[in-house]
Design a protein around this motif. Structure first.
Motif, PDB file in Angstrom:
ATOM      1  N   ASN A  18      17.114  19.538  -5.118  1.00 42.20           N
ATOM      2  CA  ASN A  18      18.098  18.462  -5.193  1.00 42.20           C
ATOM      3  C   ASN A  18      17.414  17.095  -5.178  1.00 42.20           C
ATOM      4  OD1 ASN A  18      20.790  17.619  -5.429  1.00 42.20           O
ATOM      5  ND2 ASN A  18      20.867  17.195  -3.238  1.00 42.20           N
ATOM      6  N   ILE A  21      16.043  16.514  -8.664  1.00 34.67           N
ATOM      7  CA  ILE A  21      17.118  16.192  -9.608  1.00 34.67           C
ATOM      8  C   ILE A  21      17.569  14.754  -9.420  1.00 34.67           C
ATOM      9  CG2 ILE A  21      19.526  16.684 -10.204  1.00 34.67           C
ATOM     10  CD1 ILE A  21      18.847  19.662  -9.695  1.00 34.67           C
ATOM     11  N   ASN A  22      17.689  14.315  -8.181  1.00 30.47           N
ATOM     12  CA  ASN A  22      18.070  12.924  -7.920  1.00 30.47           C
ATOM     13  C   ASN A  22      17.011  11.961  -8.431  1.00 30.47           C
ATOM     14  OD1 ASN A  22      20.560  13.509  -6.783  1.00 30.47           O
ATOM     15  ND2 ASN A  22      19.720  13.717  -4.729  1.00 30.47           N
ATOM     16  N   LEU A  24      15.025  12.532 -11.027  1.00 32.28           N
ATOM     17  CA  LEU A  24      15.188  12.519 -12.478  1.00 32.28           C
ATOM     18  C   LEU A  24      16.371  11.649 -12.889  1.00 32.28           C
ATOM     19  CD1 LEU A  24      14.546  16.228 -13.538  1.00 32.28           C
ATOM     20  CD2 LEU A  24      13.201  14.216 -14.172  1.00 32.28           C
ATOM     21  N   LYS A  25      17.478  11.718 -12.131  1.00 34.24           N
ATOM     22  CA  LYS A  25      18.641  10.875 -12.437  1.00 34.24           C
ATOM     23  C   LYS A  25      18.293   9.403 -12.355  1.00 34.24           C
ATOM     24  CE  LYS A  25      22.373  13.931 -10.972  1.00 34.24           C
ATOM     25  NZ  LYS A  25      23.433  14.155  -9.985  1.00 34.24           N
ATOM     26  N   THR A  26      17.427   9.051 -11.411  1.00 35.58           N
ATOM     27  CA  THR A  26      17.022   7.656 -11.255  1.00 35.58           C
ATOM     28  C   THR A  26      16.131   7.212 -12.407  1.00 35.58           C
ATOM     29  OG1 THR A  26      17.164   7.836  -8.857  1.00 35.58           O
ATOM     30  CG2 THR A  26      15.848   6.029  -9.721  1.00 35.58           C
ATOM     31  N   PRO A  29      18.344   8.409 -16.472  1.00 33.12           N
ATOM     32  CA  PRO A  29      19.799   8.590 -16.369  1.00 33.12           C
ATOM     33  C   PRO A  29      20.443   9.066 -17.671  1.00 33.12           C
ATOM     34  CG  PRO A  29      19.231   6.260 -16.352  1.00 33.12           C
ATOM     35  CD  PRO A  29      17.943   7.024 -16.277  1.00 33.12           C
ATOM     36  N   ASP A  30      19.830   8.744 -18.817  1.00 35.16           N
ATOM     37  CA  ASP A  30      20.398   9.161 -20.104  1.00 35.16           C
ATOM     38  C   ASP A  30      20.299  10.667 -20.328  1.00 35.16           C
ATOM     39  OD1 ASP A  30      20.952   6.518 -20.617  1.00 35.16           O
ATOM     40  OD2 ASP A  30      19.164   6.189 -21.832  1.00 35.16           O
ATOM     41  N   PHE A  32      21.359  12.887 -18.367  1.00 32.86           N
ATOM     42  CA  PHE A  32      22.418  13.565 -17.621  1.00 32.86           C
ATOM     43  C   PHE A  32      23.762  13.304 -18.288  1.00 32.86           C
ATOM     44  CE2 PHE A  32      18.976  13.546 -14.733  1.00 32.86           C
ATOM     45  CZ  PHE A  32      19.151  14.660 -13.945  1.00 32.86           C
ATOM     46  N   GLY A  35      26.975  14.943 -15.156  1.00 33.50           N
ATOM     47  CA  GLY A  35      26.273  15.374 -13.952  1.00 33.50           C
ATOM     48  C   GLY A  35      25.272  16.494 -14.148  1.00 33.50           C
ATOM     49  N   LYS A  36      25.098  16.952 -15.390  1.00 30.60           N
ATOM     50  CA  LYS A  36      24.167  18.042 -15.668  1.00 30.60           C
ATOM     51  C   LYS A  36      23.046  17.559 -16.574  1.00 30.60           C
ATOM     52  CE  LYS A  36      27.571  21.562 -14.960  1.00 30.60           C
ATOM     53  NZ  LYS A  36      28.072  22.845 -15.306  1.00 30.60           N
ATOM     54  N   ILE A  37      21.887  18.198 -16.441  1.00 33.04           N
ATOM     55  CA  ILE A  37      20.727  17.814 -17.244  1.00 33.04           C
ATOM     56  C   ILE A  37      20.901  18.323 -18.666  1.00 33.04           C
ATOM     57  CG2 ILE A  37      18.237  18.035 -17.553  1.00 33.04           C
ATOM     58  CD1 ILE A  37      18.032  18.584 -14.540  1.00 33.04           C
TER      59      ILE A  37
END
Length: 50
Positions: A18, A21-22, A24-26, A29-30, A32, A35-37
């Motif tokens: 987790n 994943i957070n 990677l979101k940072t 962001p594009d 996601f 909410g999914k990769i």
């Protein structure tokens, strides 16, 4: 010594998946969608798209 209960942060194990994943979101962001990769987008962002 105090007893821990289930709500104490010290009673929880870290969740490295987790956390990654957070991160990677940072950074991407594009990559996601809803909410999914989206791995195809992530590959393109990393320069690995064919």
């Amino acid at each position: 010594m105090e007893r821990l209960n289930l709500n104490d942060p010290g009673s929880k194990s870290p969740d490295p998946v987790n956390e990654n994943i957070n991160a990677l979101k940072t950074i991407f962001p594009d990559a996601f969608i809803e909410g999914k990769i989206d791995f195809e987008v992530l590959k393109q962002l990393l320069g690995g798209g064919d």
